[in-house]
Design a protein around this motif. Structure first.
Motif: not given
Length: 101
Positions: A3-4, A18-21, A75-77
C-alpha cells in the motif's frame, strides 16, 4: 498487500506515497523527538493531518529491522496495521498491510 513505497531521507524521516482504496496521499514518517516509555518512535502525517504512529521492531526470524505502523483514517472501518520493510533490491521501503483481530 503493498500500500505504499517510501525513501529514507538523511534527516531520519521517511517520505513516500500511501495508496488504499480510499486514500491516496503523500506521507511523512517523522521521528518522535521525546519518546515516552511505550510511545511510538515515529508519527505519520499526510500534510498536517496525523494519520498514524510507528514503532521500531526487529524480526526474530531474519534479525532485520523494520517499522510496525498503525494507520487510521475516518474512511477505514478500523485501523490498519502495516510493516515498513526495506526492499531486497535496496531501493527504498515497501509498506505492507494486514489486519489484526
Amino acid at each position: 498487500m503493498l500500500i505504499g513505497t517510501f525513501k529514507l531521507l538523511e534527516n531520519g524521516k521517511y517520505k513516500g506515497q500511501l495508496r488504499t482504496l480510499t486514500v491516496d496521499a503523500r506521507v511523512d514518517i517523522v521521528p518522535v523527538d521525546q519518546k515516552s516509555a511505550n510511545g511510538p518512535d515515529y508519527r505519520l502525517f499526510a500534510g498536517i493531518a496525523e494519520i498514524g504512529a510507528a514503532w521500531r521492531k526487529t524480526s526474530e526470524k531474519s534479525g532485520r529491522e523494520y517499522l510496525w505502523l498503525k494507520l487510521d483514517d475516518p474512511s477505514f472501518p478500523k485501523e490498519i496495521w502495516a510493516s515498513l520493510i526495506e526492499q531486497e533490491s535496496g531501493d527504498g521501503y515497501a509498506l505492507i498491510w494486514g489486519r489484526r483481530d
